[in-house]
Design an enzyme around this catalytic site. Structure first.
Site, PDB file in Angstrom:
ATOM      1  N   ASP A 170       0.791  -1.230   0.000  1.00 57.56           N
ATOM      2  CA  ASP A 170       0.000   0.000   0.000  1.00 57.56           C
ATOM      3  C   ASP A 170       0.821   1.277   0.000  1.00 57.56           C
ATOM      4  OD1 ASP A 170       1.127   0.066   2.496  1.00 57.56           O
ATOM      5  OD2 ASP A 170      -0.662  -0.656   3.521  1.00 57.56           O
ATOM      6  N   GLU A 203      -0.414  -9.106  -0.658  1.00 62.81           N
ATOM      7  CA  GLU A 203      -1.047  -8.440   0.496  1.00 62.81           C
ATOM      8  C   GLU A 203      -2.235  -7.585   0.033  1.00 62.81           C
ATOM      9  OE1 GLU A 203       1.308  -7.051   4.182  1.00 62.81           O
ATOM     10  OE2 GLU A 203       0.307  -5.219   3.527  1.00 62.81           O
ATOM     11  N   GLU A 226      -2.149   5.293   2.676  1.00 62.19           N
ATOM     12  CA  GLU A 226      -2.112   3.888   2.280  1.00 62.19           C
ATOM     13  C   GLU A 226      -3.468   3.315   1.882  1.00 62.19           C
ATOM     14  OE1 GLU A 226      -0.670   5.132   5.001  1.00 62.19           O
ATOM     15  OE2 GLU A 226       1.466   4.689   4.847  1.00 62.19           O
ATOM     16  N   HIS A 281       5.790   5.578  12.811  1.00 65.54           N
ATOM     17  CA  HIS A 281       6.115   6.404  11.638  1.00 65.54           C
ATOM     18  C   HIS A 281       4.905   6.895  10.862  1.00 65.54           C
ATOM     19  CE1 HIS A 281       4.978   3.448   8.581  1.00 65.54           C
ATOM     20  NE2 HIS A 281       5.408   2.540   9.432  1.00 65.54           N
ATOM     21  N   ARG A 315       2.050   8.748   8.954  1.00 62.86           N
ATOM     22  CA  ARG A 315       1.848  10.169   8.598  1.00 62.86           C
ATOM     23  C   ARG A 315       0.715  10.808   9.379  1.00 62.86           C
ATOM     24  NH1 ARG A 315       4.874   9.381   4.136  1.00 62.86           N
ATOM     25  NH2 ARG A 315       5.467  11.194   2.922  1.00 62.86           N
ATOM     26  N   HIS A 353      12.469   5.677  13.158  1.00 61.62           N
ATOM     27  CA  HIS A 353      12.306   5.752  11.699  1.00 61.62           C
ATOM     28  C   HIS A 353      12.994   7.022  11.183  1.00 61.62           C
ATOM     29  CE1 HIS A 353      10.286   6.024   7.808  1.00 61.62           C
ATOM     30  NE2 HIS A 353       9.874   4.779   7.962  1.00 61.62           N
TER      31      HIS A 353
HETATM   32  C1  UD1 Z   1       6.705   4.940   3.773  1.00 67.30           C
HETATM   33  C2  UD1 Z   1       5.315   4.609   3.214  1.00 67.30           C
HETATM   34  C3  UD1 Z   1       4.453   3.943   4.283  1.00 67.30           C
HETATM   35  C4  UD1 Z   1       5.170   2.766   4.914  1.00 67.30           C
HETATM   36  C5  UD1 Z   1       6.530   3.228   5.422  1.00 67.30           C
HETATM   37  C6  UD1 Z   1       7.303   2.056   5.977  1.00 67.30           C
HETATM   38  C7  UD1 Z   1       4.314   6.107   1.552  1.00 67.30           C
HETATM   39  C8  UD1 Z   1       3.672   7.413   1.304  1.00 67.30           C
HETATM   40  N1  UD1 Z   1       4.663   5.859   2.835  1.00 67.30           N
HETATM   41  O1  UD1 Z   1       6.560   5.980   4.772  1.00 67.30           O
HETATM   42  O2  UD1 Z   1       3.249   3.486   3.684  1.00 67.30           O
HETATM   43  O3  UD1 Z   1       4.389   2.267   5.959  1.00 67.30           O
HETATM   44  O4  UD1 Z   1       7.279   3.797   4.343  1.00 67.30           O
HETATM   45  O5  UD1 Z   1       8.432   2.481   6.675  1.00 67.30           O
HETATM   46  O6  UD1 Z   1       4.507   5.324   0.646  1.00 67.30           O
HETATM   47  N2  UD1 Z   1      14.039   8.465   4.872  1.00 67.30           N
HETATM   48  C9  UD1 Z   1      15.410   8.348   5.015  1.00 67.30           C
HETATM   49  N3  UD1 Z   1      15.977   7.120   4.809  1.00 67.30           N
HETATM   50  C10 UD1 Z   1      15.267   6.025   4.463  1.00 67.30           C
HETATM   51  C11 UD1 Z   1      13.878   6.138   4.352  1.00 67.30           C
HETATM   52  C12 UD1 Z   1      13.275   7.370   4.552  1.00 67.30           C
HETATM   53  O7  UD1 Z   1      16.103   9.318   5.296  1.00 67.30           O
HETATM   54  O8  UD1 Z   1      15.845   4.946   4.265  1.00 67.30           O
HETATM   55  C13 UD1 Z   1      13.400   9.784   5.071  1.00 67.30           C
HETATM   56  C14 UD1 Z   1      13.579  10.711   3.845  1.00 67.30           C
HETATM   57  O9  UD1 Z   1      13.718  12.025   4.277  1.00 67.30           O
HETATM   58  C15 UD1 Z   1      12.241  10.506   3.109  1.00 67.30           C
HETATM   59  C16 UD1 Z   1      11.307  10.438   4.291  1.00 67.30           C
HETATM   60  O10 UD1 Z   1      11.997   9.642   5.264  1.00 67.30           O
HETATM   61  O11 UD1 Z   1      11.924  11.537   2.202  1.00 67.30           O
HETATM   62  C17 UD1 Z   1       9.942   9.898   4.027  1.00 67.30           C
HETATM   63  O12 UD1 Z   1      10.003   8.685   3.310  1.00 67.30           O
HETATM   64  P1  UD1 Z   1       8.662   8.159   2.548  1.00 67.30           P
HETATM   65  O13 UD1 Z   1       8.991   6.881   1.866  1.00 67.30           O
HETATM   66  O14 UD1 Z   1       8.065   9.246   1.744  1.00 67.30           O
HETATM   67  O15 UD1 Z   1       7.639   7.920   3.722  1.00 67.30           O
HETATM   68  P2  UD1 Z   1       7.713   7.036   5.026  1.00 67.30           P
HETATM   69  O16 UD1 Z   1       7.237   7.884   6.153  1.00 67.30           O
HETATM   70  O17 UD1 Z   1       9.036   6.399   5.125  1.00 67.30           O
HETATM   71  N1  UDP Z   2      11.600  -3.447  11.168  1.00 66.53           N
HETATM   72  C1  UDP Z   2      12.987  -3.583  11.056  1.00 66.53           C
HETATM   73  N2  UDP Z   2      13.796  -2.722  11.772  1.00 66.53           N
HETATM   74  C2  UDP Z   2      13.305  -1.734  12.554  1.00 66.53           C
HETATM   75  C3  UDP Z   2      11.886  -1.591  12.642  1.00 66.53           C
HETATM   76  C4  UDP Z   2      11.069  -2.457  11.927  1.00 66.53           C
HETATM   77  O1  UDP Z   2      13.474  -4.480  10.355  1.00 66.53           O
HETATM   78  O2  UDP Z   2      14.084  -0.996  13.156  1.00 66.53           O
HETATM   79  C5  UDP Z   2      10.733  -4.346  10.376  1.00 66.53           C
HETATM   80  C6  UDP Z   2       9.564  -4.982  11.112  1.00 66.53           C
HETATM   81  O3  UDP Z   2       9.932  -6.222  11.694  1.00 66.53           O
HETATM   82  C7  UDP Z   2       8.525  -5.150  10.010  1.00 66.53           C
HETATM   83  C8  UDP Z   2       8.807  -3.990   9.094  1.00 66.53           C
HETATM   84  O4  UDP Z   2      10.123  -3.550   9.372  1.00 66.53           O
HETATM   85  O5  UDP Z   2       8.720  -6.343   9.265  1.00 66.53           O
HETATM   86  C9  UDP Z   2       7.802  -2.900   9.328  1.00 66.53           C
HETATM   87  O6  UDP Z   2       8.195  -1.743   8.674  1.00 66.53           O
HETATM   88  P1  UDP Z   2       7.555  -0.333   8.991  1.00 66.53           P
HETATM   89  O7  UDP Z   2       7.065  -0.302  10.394  1.00 66.53           O
HETATM   90  O8  UDP Z   2       8.562   0.685   8.565  1.00 66.53           O
HETATM   91  O9  UDP Z   2       6.361  -0.243   7.944  1.00 66.53           O
HETATM   92  P2  UDP Z   2       4.822  -0.740   7.943  1.00 66.53           P
HETATM   93  O10 UDP Z   2       4.800  -2.198   8.198  1.00 66.53           O
HETATM   94  O11 UDP Z   2       4.091   0.061   8.969  1.00 66.53           O
HETATM   95  O12 UDP Z   2       4.378  -0.387   6.553  1.00 66.53           O
END
Ligand code: UD1
Ligand code: UDP
Length: 373
Positions: free
Chosen positions: A96, A118, A132, A214, A216, A246
């Site tokens: 999602d 999923e 999502e 994490h 939004r 995160h």
């Molecule tokens: C994203 C997904 C969310 C998912 C989550 C899992 C969208 C809109 N959101 O949220 O559905 O549950 O990932 O973790 O698709 N960043 C880093 N390093 C990284 C990753 C992220 O610095 O490795 C920072 C960057 O500034 C980036 C920001 O986080 O721009 C947001 O990342 P983004 O993928 O847009 O949204 P998440 O909050 O990570």
């Molecule tokens: N996870 C990880 N390291 C961390 C936190 C989470 O490997 O420090 C794993 C966790 O076991 C799960 C997945 O990341 O499998 C969940 O990711 P996240 O919470 O970022 O996203 P969501 O599932 O909410 O989309």
């Protein structure tokens, strides 16, 4: 040979697609390509390296704190170019995220069939989880093969008039990844010893509360309230908190500002999947807003407080291992205190159970793709 391209970009997608990639690679009938959008960078690469996935395409799209508009536009054109180059017979997406939405849309624009891993999760509210719920609904419209994790998710799709013959009940691949990782940890005492050393700062006499967050929709007041709840929990109980934070700046800023200086709250970098599973096993309770953690913790017998008002994963709530607590400081603290102080309540919630799968989901997905795609 039919060509399948798996496209993903974030940490949870990578963890949940890894078992599918491992299975599809074994197939003699399928030519598998992997495209990562790198919507995430650091926390995606951790997973790619653990599961030995070398992408054929890496769009390297992450930018610090980019908007959803920017991200969606860049994903759509980046994935579109890859699809034009590869001309696959099937596009496989997961879950999602914005990568999921954009990849399924790019496939739709080329009239390519989509397989959605999923599929069928619904919270019932377009704004939670945001964005999502919209992403997964749009993906459903573009999908030909819906791989649903549970009977409930199958029913959600049937209620939206999805053709029953297009839905395949497989279980959630996160359980495949978790079972494999738990087994790997069990079989490698030296890895466990290294992990014990990595977390040597933990006090073995104090229960461990593991925290992640994490979403939004929790940015701003939600995270402020969550952080204040964590301080109350360590102040009112003899416990220690470990919180792998995160990297999203909207999360990092309030968490470091509000929780950075408490001696029994350990803020750490995001963990690789193996150490994270190790910490889940070692924890007493888990407090999270994560989708994946909500699915994994029940099979480890860990009670979970979910910091959300609704969930698209109601199975463990119904079974009693998960409680939805929202982001109210008072509610989070009262439910945590109850779990930490009422043994009978804890024992009722700590029943190991597994409504999300049996570890064979990826094999079922492979069988459907081999036979029907
Ligand atoms: C994203 C997904 C969310 C998912 C989550 C899992 C969208 C809109 N959101 O949220 O559905 O549950 O990932 O973790 O698709 N960043 C880093 N390093 C990284 C990753 C992220 O610095 O490795 C920072 C960057 O500034 C980036 C920001 O986080 O721009 C947001 O990342 P983004 O993928 O847009 O949204 P998440 O909050 O990570
Ligand atoms: N996870 C990880 N390291 C961390 C936190 C989470 O490997 O420090 C794993 C966790 O076991 C799960 C997945 O990341 O499998 C969940 O990711 P996240 O919470 O970022 O996203 P969501 O599932 O909410 O989309």
């Amino acid at each position: 040979m039919r060509k399948v391209i798996a496209i993903f970009g974030t940490r949870p997608e990578a963890i949940k697609m890894a078992p599918v990639i491992t299975e599809l690679r074994k197939s003699r009938d399928l030519d598998l390509r992997v495209c990562v959008t790198a919507q995430h960078r650091g926390i995606l690469d951790q997973v790619l390296s653990l599961f030995a996935i070398t992408p054929d395409h890496d769009l390297d799209l992450m930018l610090p704190n980019q908007t959803l508009d920017q991200l969606t536009a860049r994903l759509l054109s980046g994935v579109g170019q890859v699809l034009d180059e590869e001309k696959p017979d099937l596009v496989l997406v997961h879950g999602d995220t914005t990568t999921t939405l954009s990849s399924s849309l790019a496939a739709f624009y080329r009239k390519l069939p989509v397989g959605h891993v999923e599929a069928g999760l619904r919270s019932g509210s377009l704004h939670a989880p945001f964005p999502e719920e919209m992403n997964r609904r749009v993906t459903t419209l573009a999908t030909r093969f819906h791989f649903t994790p549970t009977e409930r998710s199958r029913q959600n799709l049937l209620a939206e008039a999805v053709d029953a013959s297009h839905i395949h009940l497989t279980g959630n691949t996160v359980i495949d990844a978790l079972i494999e990782t738990v087994a790997r940890l069990k079989a490698a005492p030296e890895t466990r010893a290294a992990l014990e050393r990595q977390f040597g700062y933990l006090d073995s006499s104090l229960p461990l509360v593991l925290v992640t967050g994490h979403r939004r929709e929790n940015f701003g007041p939600g995270f402020e309230s969550i952080c204040r709840a964590m301080i109350d929990i360590v102040t009112q109980n003899d416990v220690q908190i470990v919180y792998p934070v995160h990297p999203n700046p909207n999360v990092l800023e309030p968490v470091e500002r509000l929780l950075g200086s408490h001696p029994r709250i350990h803020l750490i970098d995001p963990l690789d999947y193996e150490p994270f599973v190790f910490l889940m096993e070692r924890s007493y309770i888990i407090i999270t807003d994560s989708g994946g953690v909500q699915e994994e913790a029940p099979s480890l017998g860990k009670p979970v407080l979910v910091m959300r008002d609704t969930t698209e994963r109601p199975e463990a709530v119904d079974a009693g291992t998960v409680i939805l607590v929202g982001t109210s400081r008072e509610r989070i603290v009262s439910e945590a205190n109850r779990l930490l102080n009422d043994r009978a309540h804890y024992a009722r919630m700590a029943q190991a159970m597994n409504p999300y799968g049996d570890g064979q989901a990826a094999k079922r997905i492979r069988a459907v793709i081999e036979e029907q795609a």
